[in-house]
Design a protein around this motif. Structure first.
Motif, PDB file in Angstrom:
ATOM      1  N   PRO A 155       0.809  -1.226   0.000  1.00  0.00           N
ATOM      2  CA  PRO A 155       0.000   0.000   0.000  1.00  0.00           C
ATOM      3  C   PRO A 155       0.843   1.277   0.000  1.00  0.00           C
ATOM      4  O   PRO A 155       0.432   2.297  -0.563  1.00  0.00           O
ATOM      5  CB  PRO A 155      -0.816  -0.120   1.301  1.00  0.00           C
ATOM      6  CG  PRO A 155      -0.837  -1.571   1.606  1.00  0.00           C
ATOM      7  CD  PRO A 155       0.488  -2.091   1.146  1.00  0.00           C
ATOM      8  N   HIS A 156       2.021   1.214   0.632  1.00  0.00           N
ATOM      9  CA  HIS A 156       2.892   2.394   0.644  1.00  0.00           C
ATOM     10  C   HIS A 156       3.434   2.657  -0.760  1.00  0.00           C
ATOM     11  O   HIS A 156       3.563   3.811  -1.186  1.00  0.00           O
ATOM     12  CB  HIS A 156       4.056   2.183   1.630  1.00  0.00           C
ATOM     13  CG  HIS A 156       3.597   1.767   3.002  1.00  0.00           C
ATOM     14  ND1 HIS A 156       4.421   1.137   3.903  1.00  0.00           N
ATOM     15  CD2 HIS A 156       2.393   1.880   3.627  1.00  0.00           C
ATOM     16  CE1 HIS A 156       3.762   0.882   5.009  1.00  0.00           C
ATOM     17  NE2 HIS A 156       2.521   1.322   4.864  1.00  0.00           N
ATOM     18  N   VAL A 157       3.756   1.582  -1.473  1.00  0.00           N
ATOM     19  CA  VAL A 157       4.235   1.730  -2.851  1.00  0.00           C
ATOM     20  C   VAL A 157       3.125   2.291  -3.726  1.00  0.00           C
ATOM     21  O   VAL A 157       3.338   3.212  -4.521  1.00  0.00           O
ATOM     22  CB  VAL A 157       4.731   0.380  -3.400  1.00  0.00           C
ATOM     23  CG1 VAL A 157       5.061   0.495  -4.887  1.00  0.00           C
ATOM     24  CG2 VAL A 157       5.946  -0.104  -2.618  1.00  0.00           C
ATOM     25  N   ARG A 158       1.919   1.755  -3.591  1.00  0.00           N
ATOM     26  CA  ARG A 158       0.787   2.269  -4.381  1.00  0.00           C
ATOM     27  C   ARG A 158       0.542   3.744  -4.070  1.00  0.00           C
ATOM     28  O   ARG A 158       0.254   4.548  -4.970  1.00  0.00           O
ATOM     29  CB  ARG A 158      -0.462   1.434  -4.081  1.00  0.00           C
ATOM     30  CG  ARG A 158      -1.726   1.897  -4.807  1.00  0.00           C
ATOM     31  CD  ARG A 158      -1.551   1.965  -6.302  1.00  0.00           C
ATOM     32  NE  ARG A 158      -1.475   0.649  -6.938  1.00  0.00           N
ATOM     33  CZ  ARG A 158      -1.181   0.483  -8.218  1.00  0.00           C
ATOM     34  NH1 ARG A 158      -0.936   1.535  -8.996  1.00  0.00           N
ATOM     35  NH2 ARG A 158      -1.123  -0.735  -8.729  1.00  0.00           N
ATOM     36  N   SER A 159       0.680   4.115  -2.815  1.00  0.00           N
ATOM     37  CA  SER A 159       0.524   5.523  -2.430  1.00  0.00           C
ATOM     38  C   SER A 159       1.584   6.381  -3.100  1.00  0.00           C
ATOM     39  O   SER A 159       1.302   7.492  -3.573  1.00  0.00           O
ATOM     40  CB  SER A 159       0.641   5.658  -0.900  1.00  0.00           C
ATOM     41  OG  SER A 159       0.663   7.016  -0.514  1.00  0.00           O
ATOM     42  N   TYR A 160       2.823   5.872  -3.161  1.00  0.00           N
ATOM     43  CA  TYR A 160       3.910   6.629  -3.814  1.00  0.00           C
ATOM     44  C   TYR A 160       3.584   6.858  -5.287  1.00  0.00           C
ATOM     45  O   TYR A 160       3.725   7.968  -5.807  1.00  0.00           O
ATOM     46  CB  TYR A 160       5.238   5.882  -3.666  1.00  0.00           C
ATOM     47  CG  TYR A 160       6.391   6.584  -4.357  1.00  0.00           C
ATOM     48  CD1 TYR A 160       7.041   7.647  -3.732  1.00  0.00           C
ATOM     49  CD2 TYR A 160       6.801   6.207  -5.636  1.00  0.00           C
ATOM     50  CE1 TYR A 160       8.086   8.313  -4.376  1.00  0.00           C
ATOM     51  CE2 TYR A 160       7.833   6.863  -6.280  1.00  0.00           C
ATOM     52  CZ  TYR A 160       8.475   7.908  -5.643  1.00  0.00           C
ATOM     53  OH  TYR A 160       9.501   8.575  -6.288  1.00  0.00           O
ATOM     54  N   ILE A 161       3.138   5.809  -5.961  1.00  0.00           N
ATOM     55  CA  ILE A 161       2.817   5.931  -7.394  1.00  0.00           C
ATOM     56  C   ILE A 161       1.689   6.946  -7.596  1.00  0.00           C
ATOM     57  O   ILE A 161       1.746   7.807  -8.483  1.00  0.00           O
ATOM     58  CB  ILE A 161       2.426   4.548  -7.955  1.00  0.00           C
ATOM     59  CG1 ILE A 161       3.631   3.609  -7.929  1.00  0.00           C
ATOM     60  CG2 ILE A 161       1.864   4.672  -9.363  1.00  0.00           C
ATOM     61  CD1 ILE A 161       3.298   2.162  -8.265  1.00  0.00           C
ATOM     62  N   ARG A 162       0.674   6.863  -6.753  1.00  0.00           N
ATOM     63  CA  ARG A 162      -0.491   7.749  -6.899  1.00  0.00           C
ATOM     64  C   ARG A 162      -0.129   9.210  -6.649  1.00  0.00           C
ATOM     65  O   ARG A 162      -0.534  10.103  -7.396  1.00  0.00           O
ATOM     66  CB  ARG A 162      -1.594   7.314  -5.932  1.00  0.00           C
ATOM     67  CG  ARG A 162      -2.845   8.204  -5.973  1.00  0.00           C
ATOM     68  CD  ARG A 162      -3.896   7.710  -4.985  1.00  0.00           C
ATOM     69  NE  ARG A 162      -3.403   7.676  -3.609  1.00  0.00           N
ATOM     70  CZ  ARG A 162      -3.339   8.739  -2.814  1.00  0.00           C
ATOM     71  NH1 ARG A 162      -3.743   9.922  -3.249  1.00  0.00           N
ATOM     72  NH2 ARG A 162      -2.877   8.630  -1.568  1.00  0.00           N
ATOM     73  N   THR A 163       0.661   9.479  -5.628  1.00  0.00           N
ATOM     74  CA  THR A 163       0.919  10.866  -5.246  1.00  0.00           C
ATOM     75  C   THR A 163       2.019  11.529  -6.062  1.00  0.00           C
ATOM     76  O   THR A 163       2.077  12.755  -6.126  1.00  0.00           O
ATOM     77  CB  THR A 163       1.291  10.950  -3.752  1.00  0.00           C
ATOM     78  OG1 THR A 163       2.409  10.092  -3.495  1.00  0.00           O
ATOM     79  CG2 THR A 163       0.118  10.538  -2.879  1.00  0.00           C
ATOM     80  N   THR A 164       2.899  10.732  -6.675  1.00  0.00           N
ATOM     81  CA  THR A 164       3.984  11.339  -7.456  1.00  0.00           C
ATOM     82  C   THR A 164       3.743  11.259  -8.953  1.00  0.00           C
ATOM     83  O   THR A 164       4.445  11.922  -9.724  1.00  0.00           O
ATOM     84  CB  THR A 164       5.338  10.648  -7.163  1.00  0.00           C
ATOM     85  OG1 THR A 164       5.283   9.286  -7.616  1.00  0.00           O
ATOM     86  CG2 THR A 164       5.652  10.694  -5.675  1.00  0.00           C
TER      87      THR A 164
END
Length: 402
Positions: A155-164
């Protein structure tokens, strides 16, 4: 909790890596016990350092949680094999970062002036148990399945992709780079000289968005280093062999559940990096570091940690990776050994990053040597991105100790 990172502080007396040793890393080492595994790395490190048992004043050991192998406090029954009988023995434990933390603690024992030479060793024999389930939530197979480290970090990786706005091929690019680097490292567990971005993207999805080839293996392996004081280092140099001078070390931790915690860019990592660069006298790490061994167990952690370490601005890590800057012939070679994506004996993985950084500045990294590397970073993290350990080593003795 992470301490304030402002200001420069002394690291004590000078210290240097005199030699390193590591095993070959594979899924199962059924031919040796844990003690035998460690002894392989220790013997190699002592030979590389040109020292014998009488030269070692203390032994520092590190490994991940005991339930990973099902053996409680193995350092006690292994004291003889570790050469620690009659000598001070200390165990360090900071989850996945423990290999790096063990190196930092060993260096501090020399920098304090207490010991002339310290042996540090870290290891993991994952085939003895099952780290996947040792890292899982108490009740597995609930929905969603929070299984293993991948289930926690996805989920942290998915959050990184979404926010950047990072394109999803960036993770595959990291996997390809590190596996190709590992293909020229004789100690690496995984060697995939024919890997491509398309093959990675077509691979099985394990924990969305993390695919099979974007994950680290489970490895058996060990690593050891010998750290000595200025007199010991000068003796090695006078024999015509390069040492790796310790320019700076840093440790920081943070609670896993404090309010406003940034899981993609943890405060403890930022504080540790800021303190490290200040102590090393580095003002532009992207320009001043010649090689970086960064703890990347899942490929997307390369761009995330590039930002956390201050190599680029927040949200720009994926652009740095995509540009090719982190390739072996790029401006900041990252994981020329292949890194954790190629070998992951958890307890030893952090020390391997530190040892590989030392090998680069000692010009002893064989086929994955970065030409002209004179200053290198070793980095490790552990737990749920709660523990951070780092060091900078260099070919030259630090100016404050000259």
């Amino acid at each position: 909790m992470s301490a304030p990172a402002s200001g420069t502080h002394s690291s004590g007396l000078p210290a240097a890596v005199l030699g390193t040793g590591q095993t070959h890393h594979v899924s199962r080492r059924t031919d040796v016990s844990m003690a035998g595994l460690c002894r392989e790395a220790i013997d190699a490190a002592m030979t590389d350092a040109g020292v014998g048992w009488d030269d070692i004043d203390a032994v520092i050991v590190g490994k991940a949680p005991d339930l990973f192998e099902g053996v409680m406090m193995p350092e006690l029954m292994m004291a003889d094999a570790l050469g620690a009988v009659g000598k001070p023995l200390l165990r360090v434990h900071t989850a996945g970062s423990v290999g790096g933390s063990t190196a930092v603690v060993a260096a501090s024992h020399v920098q304090s002036g207490r010991y002339h030479r310290v042996l540090a060793v870290a290891w993991e024999k994952q085939s003895e148990s099952n780290a996947m389930w040792a890292l899982s939530l108490p009740v597995p197979f609930t929905a969603p399945v929070g299984a293993g480290a991948g289930g926690y970090f996805a989920p942290h990786v998915r959050s990184y992709i979404r926010t950047t706005g990072a394109p999803e091929h960036v993770g595959a690019m990291v996997a390809v780079k590190d596996r190709l680097n590992g293909s020229v490292n004789p100690h690496a567990h995984l060697k995939q000289p024919d890997i491509t971005v398309d093959k990675v993207l077509q691979g099985q999805m394990l924990w969305d968005p993390i695919r099979f080839d974007e994950t680290c293996p489970s490895s058996d392996g060990a690593c050891a280093i010998v750290i000595g004081d200025a007199e010991a280092a000068e003796a090695v140099e006078s024999a015509g062999r390069q040492v790796a001078w310790v320019h700076a070390t840093s440790l920081r931790t943070e609670p896993g559940t404090y309010a406003f915690r940034n899981y993609r860019n943890p405060q403890a990592g930022r504080d540790a990096a800021a303190a490290l660069w200040a102590e090393a006298g580095i003002t532009n790490p992207a320009e001043e570091i010649d090689a970086a061994e960064i703890y990347v167990p899942f490929s997307w952690f390369e761009p995330m940690w590039l930002e956390n370490l201050g190599f680029c601005a927040e949200g720009e890590g994926w652009r740095m990776t995509e540009s090719g800057a982190t390739a072996r012939d790029g401006s900041l070679p990252v994981n020329p050994s292949g890194g954790v994506l190629c070998s992951n004996p958890i307890g030893a993985s952090g020390m391997l990053r530190f040892a590989e950084a030392a090998r680069q500045v000692m010009n002893r990294a064989d086929e994955h040597q970065i030409p002209g590397a004179r200053k290198a970073l070793g980095h490790a993290y552990g737990g749920g991105s709660q523990y951070f350990s780092m060091w900078v080593v260099g070919t030259d003795r630090p100016e404050r100790h000259s």
